[in-house]
Design a protein around this motif. Structure first.
Motif, PDB file in Angstrom:
ATOM      1  N   TRP A  80       3.585  -7.091  16.879  1.00 24.65           N
ATOM      2  CA  TRP A  80       4.077  -7.711  15.642  1.00 24.65           C
ATOM      3  C   TRP A  80       2.974  -8.566  15.041  1.00 24.65           C
ATOM      4  O   TRP A  80       2.411  -9.432  15.703  1.00 24.65           O
ATOM      5  CB  TRP A  80       5.304  -8.566  15.959  1.00 24.65           C
ATOM      6  CG  TRP A  80       6.417  -7.770  16.543  1.00 24.65           C
ATOM      7  CD1 TRP A  80       6.576  -7.438  17.860  1.00 24.65           C
ATOM      8  CD2 TRP A  80       7.506  -7.182  15.844  1.00 24.65           C
ATOM      9  NE1 TRP A  80       7.711  -6.678  18.019  1.00 24.65           N
ATOM     10  CE2 TRP A  80       8.306  -6.508  16.790  1.00 24.65           C
ATOM     11  CE3 TRP A  80       7.891  -7.164  14.510  1.00 24.65           C
ATOM     12  CZ2 TRP A  80       9.460  -5.830  16.453  1.00 24.65           C
ATOM     13  CZ3 TRP A  80       9.047  -6.488  14.163  1.00 24.65           C
ATOM     14  CH2 TRP A  80       9.811  -5.832  15.129  1.00 24.65           C
ATOM     15  N   HIS A  81       2.666  -8.308  13.762  1.00 25.41           N
ATOM     16  CA  HIS A  81       1.621  -9.040  13.046  1.00 25.41           C
ATOM     17  C   HIS A  81       2.239  -9.660  11.797  1.00 25.41           C
ATOM     18  O   HIS A  81       2.766  -8.946  10.949  1.00 25.41           O
ATOM     19  CB  HIS A  81       0.495  -8.071  12.648  1.00 25.41           C
ATOM     20  CG  HIS A  81      -0.594  -8.706  11.846  1.00 25.41           C
ATOM     21  ND1 HIS A  81      -1.518  -9.551  12.407  1.00 25.41           N
ATOM     22  CD2 HIS A  81      -0.903  -8.602  10.524  1.00 25.41           C
ATOM     23  CE1 HIS A  81      -2.354  -9.948  11.465  1.00 25.41           C
ATOM     24  NE2 HIS A  81      -2.000  -9.390  10.313  1.00 25.41           N
ATOM     25  N   GLY A  82       2.194 -10.962  11.703  1.00 24.51           N
ATOM     26  CA  GLY A  82       2.751 -11.637  10.530  1.00 24.51           C
ATOM     27  C   GLY A  82       1.676 -11.888   9.494  1.00 24.51           C
ATOM     28  O   GLY A  82       0.535 -12.206   9.827  1.00 24.51           O
ATOM     29  N   CYS A  83       2.034 -11.708   8.224  1.00 28.29           N
ATOM     30  CA  CYS A  83       1.067 -11.961   7.160  1.00 28.29           C
ATOM     31  C   CYS A  83       1.807 -12.243   5.851  1.00 28.29           C
ATOM     32  O   CYS A  83       2.996 -11.998   5.731  1.00 28.29           O
ATOM     33  CB  CYS A  83       0.122 -10.784   6.990  1.00 28.29           C
ATOM     34  SG  CYS A  83       0.907  -9.256   6.485  1.00 28.29           S
ATOM     35  N   LYS A  84       1.068 -12.719   4.904  1.00 25.06           N
ATOM     36  CA  LYS A  84       1.615 -12.959   3.573  1.00 25.06           C
ATOM     37  C   LYS A  84       1.603 -11.648   2.787  1.00 25.06           C
ATOM     38  O   LYS A  84       1.004 -10.664   3.195  1.00 25.06           O
ATOM     39  CB  LYS A  84       0.793 -14.037   2.882  1.00 25.06           C
ATOM     40  CG  LYS A  84       0.954 -15.385   3.579  1.00 25.06           C
ATOM     41  CD  LYS A  84       0.096 -16.442   2.949  1.00 25.06           C
ATOM     42  CE  LYS A  84       0.344 -17.814   3.521  1.00 25.06           C
ATOM     43  NZ  LYS A  84       0.394 -17.908   4.967  1.00 25.06           N
ATOM     44  N   LEU A  85       2.270 -11.618   1.647  1.00 22.21           N
ATOM     45  CA  LEU A  85       2.424 -10.398   0.862  1.00 22.21           C
ATOM     46  C   LEU A  85       1.086  -9.777   0.478  1.00 22.21           C
ATOM     47  O   LEU A  85       0.903  -8.568   0.575  1.00 22.21           O
ATOM     48  CB  LEU A  85       3.264 -10.683  -0.388  1.00 22.21           C
ATOM     49  CG  LEU A  85       3.589  -9.479  -1.250  1.00 22.21           C
ATOM     50  CD1 LEU A  85       4.380  -8.437  -0.464  1.00 22.21           C
ATOM     51  CD2 LEU A  85       4.359  -9.911  -2.481  1.00 22.21           C
ATOM     52  N   ILE A  91      -3.278  -4.317   3.920  1.00 25.88           N
ATOM     53  CA  ILE A  91      -3.075  -3.471   5.103  1.00 25.88           C
ATOM     54  C   ILE A  91      -2.540  -2.106   4.690  1.00 25.88           C
ATOM     55  O   ILE A  91      -2.997  -1.062   5.178  1.00 25.88           O
ATOM     56  CB  ILE A  91      -2.111  -4.155   6.098  1.00 25.88           C
ATOM     57  CG1 ILE A  91      -2.757  -5.409   6.691  1.00 25.88           C
ATOM     58  CG2 ILE A  91      -1.685  -3.181   7.203  1.00 25.88           C
ATOM     59  CD1 ILE A  91      -1.785  -6.329   7.393  1.00 25.88           C
ATOM     60  N   MET A  92      -1.586  -2.086   3.770  1.00 27.74           N
ATOM     61  CA  MET A  92      -0.999  -0.829   3.331  1.00 27.74           C
ATOM     62  C   MET A  92      -2.031   0.047   2.627  1.00 27.74           C
ATOM     63  O   MET A  92      -2.062   1.263   2.825  1.00 27.74           O
ATOM     64  CB  MET A  92       0.196  -1.096   2.418  1.00 27.74           C
ATOM     65  CG  MET A  92       1.385  -1.695   3.156  1.00 27.74           C
ATOM     66  SD  MET A  92       2.676  -2.325   2.069  1.00 27.74           S
ATOM     67  CE  MET A  92       3.263  -0.839   1.300  1.00 27.74           C
ATOM     68  N   ALA A 127       5.580 -14.189  14.786  1.00 30.42           N
ATOM     69  CA  ALA A 127       4.927 -13.557  13.631  1.00 30.42           C
ATOM     70  C   ALA A 127       5.511 -14.090  12.327  1.00 30.42           C
ATOM     71  O   ALA A 127       4.823 -14.108  11.299  1.00 30.42           O
ATOM     72  CB  ALA A 127       5.058 -12.039  13.711  1.00 30.42           C
ATOM     73  N   GLU A 128       6.767 -14.537  12.353  1.00 33.11           N
ATOM     74  CA  GLU A 128       7.404 -15.069  11.151  1.00 33.11           C
ATOM     75  C   GLU A 128       6.743 -16.358  10.672  1.00 33.11           C
ATOM     76  O   GLU A 128       6.911 -16.741   9.520  1.00 33.11           O
ATOM     77  CB  GLU A 128       8.893 -15.296  11.390  1.00 33.11           C
ATOM     78  CG  GLU A 128       9.664 -14.009  11.593  1.00 33.11           C
ATOM     79  CD  GLU A 128      11.125 -14.231  11.906  1.00 33.11           C
ATOM     80  OE1 GLU A 128      11.567 -15.404  11.984  1.00 33.11           O
ATOM     81  OE2 GLU A 128      11.839 -13.231  12.070  1.00 33.11           O
ATOM     82  N   ASN A 129       5.982 -17.025  11.538  1.00 28.32           N
ATOM     83  CA  ASN A 129       5.287 -18.253  11.133  1.00 28.32           C
ATOM     84  C   ASN A 129       4.205 -17.975  10.096  1.00 28.32           C
ATOM     85  O   ASN A 129       3.701 -18.900   9.464  1.00 28.32           O
ATOM     86  CB  ASN A 129       4.669 -18.949  12.348  1.00 28.32           C
ATOM     87  CG  ASN A 129       5.718 -19.482  13.291  1.00 28.32           C
ATOM     88  OD1 ASN A 129       6.775 -19.930  12.861  1.00 28.32           O
ATOM     89  ND2 ASN A 129       5.466 -19.415  14.575  1.00 28.32           N
ATOM     90  N   TYR A 130       3.812 -16.723   9.937  1.00 26.04           N
ATOM     91  CA  TYR A 130       2.733 -16.377   9.013  1.00 26.04           C
ATOM     92  C   TYR A 130       3.237 -15.820   7.694  1.00 26.04           C
ATOM     93  O   TYR A 130       2.461 -15.604   6.788  1.00 26.04           O
ATOM     94  CB  TYR A 130       1.799 -15.347   9.678  1.00 26.04           C
ATOM     95  CG  TYR A 130       1.168 -15.893  10.912  1.00 26.04           C
ATOM     96  CD1 TYR A 130      -0.034 -16.593  10.838  1.00 26.04           C
ATOM     97  CD2 TYR A 130       1.759 -15.732  12.152  1.00 26.04           C
ATOM     98  CE1 TYR A 130      -0.624 -17.121  11.974  1.00 26.04           C
ATOM     99  CE2 TYR A 130       1.167 -16.254  13.298  1.00 26.04           C
ATOM    100  CZ  TYR A 130      -0.018 -16.941  13.204  1.00 26.04           C
ATOM    101  OH  TYR A 130      -0.595 -17.454  14.332  1.00 26.04           O
TER     102      TYR A 130
END
Length: 134
Positions: A80-85, A91-92, A127-130
Motif C-alpha cells: 500500500w502506497h499513499g500519495c496525494k492526487l 503514477i498512472m 498509507a492514509e496519512n499521505y
C-alpha cells in the motif's frame, strides 16, 4: 474507528448528511491524458464502486486477476502506497512508482533511506496519512 474518521472527514468537507459524488473526479480524470496512448486516463480505470465507509474505488484495468496470480506465484505481495492526487496522476501516467531521492525537487524521504515507501496489509491504514480528501 476508521469508519468514524471517514464519516467526520466527509461531514466536515461536504456538510452533515451529504454523500460523496464521484462526478467531479471523473470529469477531472477524463481531461487528463495517458502519456502512452494519448487517451483519457479515465480509460485505464473501471467504473467507480461505492465502498462501505463512504468512499469510492476504481480498479486499474491493466492489472488483471491473471496478472495478480502470476505475480503472487513469483513471490510478489500486495503493498500500500499513499500519495496525494497529483502523485497518483503521475503514477498512472508513467505506470510506475518513482523513488523519492531528491529533497531539492521537493521529495520527502528519510535521509539514509531514499526509495518508494509502502506498507504491508497489516499496516495499510498508515498509507492514509499521505492522502488528502478530495
Amino acid at each position: 474507528r476508521k469508519k468514524l474518521v471517514w464519516e467526520n472527514v466527509i461531514s466536515q468537507s461536504l456538510g452533515a448528511g451529504k454523500v460523496p459524488d464521484p462526478t467531479t473526479m471523473l470529469a477531472f480524470l477524463s481531461q487528463r491524458v495517458d502519456f502512452d496512448s494519448n487517451r483519457s486516463i479515465l480509460d485505464l480505470l473501471e467504473p467507480p464502486v461505492r465502498r462501505e465507509d463512504g468512499w469510492f474505488s476504481m480498479a486499474w484495468k491493466p492489472f488483471s486477476k491473471d496478472l495478480a496470480e502470476k505475480l503472487g506465484k513469483e513471490g510478489w505481495v500486495r503493498a500500500w502506497h499513499g500519495c496525494k492526487l497529483e502523485g497518483l496522476y503521475s503514477i498512472m501516467c508513467s505506470k510506475k512508482l518513482s523513488a523519492s531521492n531528491n529533497k531539492e525537487l521537493g521529495h520527502r524521504f528519510f535521509d539514509a533511506s531514499p526509495g518508494v515507501y509502502v506498507h504491508e496489509d497489516k499496516t495499510k491504514e498508515k498509507a492514509e496519512n499521505y492522502l488528502r480528501f478530495v
